[in-house]
Design an enzyme around this catalytic site. Structure first.
Site, PDB file in Angstrom:
ATOM      1  N   ASP A  67       0.817  -1.217   0.000  1.00 17.55           N
ATOM      2  CA  ASP A  67       0.000   0.000   0.000  1.00 17.55           C
ATOM      3  C   ASP A  67       0.849   1.264   0.000  1.00 17.55           C
ATOM      4  O   ASP A  67       2.072   1.209   0.162  1.00 17.55           O
ATOM      5  CB  ASP A  67      -0.958   0.001   1.212  1.00 17.55           C
ATOM      6  CG  ASP A  67      -0.272  -0.361   2.525  1.00 17.55           C
ATOM      7  OD1 ASP A  67       0.964  -0.286   2.598  1.00 17.55           O
ATOM      8  OD2 ASP A  67      -0.981  -0.718   3.479  1.00 17.55           O
ATOM      9  N   ASN A 137      -7.709  -2.110  14.270  1.00 19.76           N
ATOM     10  CA  ASN A 137      -9.094  -2.467  13.937  1.00 19.76           C
ATOM     11  C   ASN A 137      -9.173  -3.709  13.051  1.00 19.76           C
ATOM     12  O   ASN A 137     -10.208  -4.007  12.473  1.00 19.76           O
ATOM     13  CB  ASN A 137      -9.801  -1.287  13.244  1.00 19.76           C
ATOM     14  CG  ASN A 137      -9.150  -0.900  11.922  1.00 19.76           C
ATOM     15  OD1 ASN A 137      -8.203  -1.544  11.465  1.00 19.76           O
ATOM     16  ND2 ASN A 137      -9.656   0.150  11.289  1.00 19.76           N
ATOM     17  N   HIS A 139      -7.377  -4.270  10.269  1.00 20.94           N
ATOM     18  CA  HIS A 139      -7.118  -4.105   8.834  1.00 20.94           C
ATOM     19  C   HIS A 139      -5.811  -4.783   8.427  1.00 20.94           C
ATOM     20  O   HIS A 139      -4.902  -4.944   9.230  1.00 20.94           O
ATOM     21  CB  HIS A 139      -7.174  -2.635   8.405  1.00 20.94           C
ATOM     22  CG  HIS A 139      -6.017  -1.774   8.779  1.00 20.94           C
ATOM     23  ND1 HIS A 139      -6.175  -0.532   9.359  1.00 20.94           N
ATOM     24  CD2 HIS A 139      -4.677  -1.935   8.660  1.00 20.94           C
ATOM     25  CE1 HIS A 139      -4.994   0.008   9.560  1.00 20.94           C
ATOM     26  NE2 HIS A 139      -4.060  -0.816   9.152  1.00 20.94           N
ATOM     27  N   GLU A 144      -9.816  -1.579   5.218  1.00 19.00           N
ATOM     28  CA  GLU A 144     -10.509  -1.224   6.451  1.00 19.00           C
ATOM     29  C   GLU A 144     -11.754  -2.098   6.649  1.00 19.00           C
ATOM     30  O   GLU A 144     -12.211  -2.765   5.710  1.00 19.00           O
ATOM     31  CB  GLU A 144     -10.929   0.249   6.385  1.00 19.00           C
ATOM     32  CG  GLU A 144      -9.753   1.236   6.277  1.00 19.00           C
ATOM     33  CD  GLU A 144      -9.036   1.467   7.624  1.00 19.00           C
ATOM     34  OE1 GLU A 144      -8.996   0.560   8.467  1.00 19.00           O
ATOM     35  OE2 GLU A 144      -8.514   2.588   7.808  1.00 19.00           O
TER      36      GLU A 144
HETATM   37  C1  GLP Z   1      -0.738   0.493   8.673  1.00 21.38           C
HETATM   38  C2  GLP Z   1      -0.368  -0.182   7.340  1.00 21.38           C
HETATM   39  C3  GLP Z   1      -0.416  -1.663   7.465  1.00 21.38           C
HETATM   40  C4  GLP Z   1       0.241  -2.035   8.774  1.00 21.38           C
HETATM   41  C5  GLP Z   1      -0.646  -1.633   9.910  1.00 21.38           C
HETATM   42  C6  GLP Z   1       0.024  -1.713  11.272  1.00 21.38           C
HETATM   43  O1  GLP Z   1      -1.722   1.436   8.558  1.00 21.38           O
HETATM   44  N1  GLP Z   1      -1.139   0.200   6.213  1.00 21.38           N
HETATM   45  O2  GLP Z   1       0.194  -2.272   6.353  1.00 21.38           O
HETATM   46  O3  GLP Z   1       0.413  -3.429   8.850  1.00 21.38           O
HETATM   47  O4  GLP Z   1      -1.224  -0.370   9.672  1.00 21.38           O
HETATM   48  O5  GLP Z   1       0.971  -0.704  11.426  1.00 21.38           O
HETATM   49  P1  GLP Z   1       2.057  -0.742  12.575  1.00 21.38           P
HETATM   50  O6  GLP Z   1       2.943  -1.902  12.268  1.00 21.38           O
HETATM   51  O7  GLP Z   1       2.773   0.582  12.483  1.00 21.38           O
HETATM   52  O8  GLP Z   1       1.331  -0.920  13.855  1.00 21.38           O
END
Ligand code: GLP
Length: 243
Positions: A67, A137, A139, A144
């Protein structure tokens, strides 16, 4: 679905780095699905160490990131392009740049960009190993709650929960982009093998929902129940409490 508590972030990150390294060393044309976020920092740190120690030839390795934020220049400090350059591509500068793919969140025609990216993955794939973090949440990528289980690469309106969670990387919440471009749930499921990592107390609830639920679009990660080859590694703090 197997959830394994590897105890600490370091143990789990090293294990996953070794799995990525093994894939790359055994198959020089490997296709890797890469993720960003705080969760992956140590994975890339250990992976770079392994690549350097063993001087692995990565010139034919192809990567696809999950992403990217919409509206951030690739050079912006918080773009996922910059993240990947900082944690991996510049630290082991032997990759073929034309084989490193991150969606372009600054494309003039974003719909066209989603189609181009999905087509590219279908043409060049399948991805051998897709690594995933998980949002608070539930995702995965930026898919989402409520995302169609059949979704291909698409534009996402980020939820308040995600904007708030990701604001820790920006000066303030207002600077967090409101949209992103993300592989869809069906895109992610095309990978041959999926490894999801979750660390810390804040991820425990999402992991518990994932452990308990069948596929449920309110917790997008539960789509992984539909994939035959998924591994989930957590630390003590994210491990589901035993009932
Ligand atoms: C982000 C990314 C995801 C990631 C997740 C957790 O928004 N789009 O790919 O796995 O949320 O992020 P973090 O590892 O910083 O907690």
């Amino acid at each position: 679905m197997k959830i394994t508590n590897l105890g600490t972030r370091d143990y789990a990150s090293f294990y996953v780095a070794c799995e990525l390294y093994k894939q790359m060393s055994q198959q020089c044309h490997s296709k890797l699905g890469l993720a960003t976020g705080g969760t992956m920092i140590e994975v890339y740190k250990f992976l770079v160490d392994l690549l350097k120690k063993n001087k692995l030839d990565v010139s034919q390795i192809e990567t696809f990131n999950l992403d990217e934020y919409v509206g951030l220049d690739a050079n912006h400090g918080q773009s996922y392009h910059t993240y990947m350059n900082n944690v991996l591509f510049k630290r082991y500068p032997h990759f073929n740049l034309s084989l490193l793919h991150v969606p372009n969140g600054n494309a003039v025609d974003l719909d066209e960009e989603t189609k181009r990216y999905e087509y590219l993955i279908n043409q060049q794939g399948p991805v051998d190993i897709q690594i995933l973090g998980i949002g608070e949440n539930g995702h995965i990528g930026f898919n989402e709650p409520g995302t169609d289980v059949n979704s291909a690469t698409h534009i996402v309106n980020l939820t308040e929960s995600t904007i708030n969670a990701n604001s820790r990387y920006f000066e303030n919440e207002a600077e967090v982009p409101k949209q992103a471009i993300s592989m869809g749930l069906s895109t992610i499921l095309k990978a041959q093998r999926i490894i999801l990592l979750a660390f810390g107390e804040k991820k425990r609830e999402a992991i518990e929902k994932l452990a308990e639920n069948e596929v449920n679009s309110e917790v997008p990660a539960t789509i992984l129940h539909a994939h035959p080859n998924v591994e989930i590694y957590v630390d003590d703090d994210a491990a589901p409490r035993l009932k």
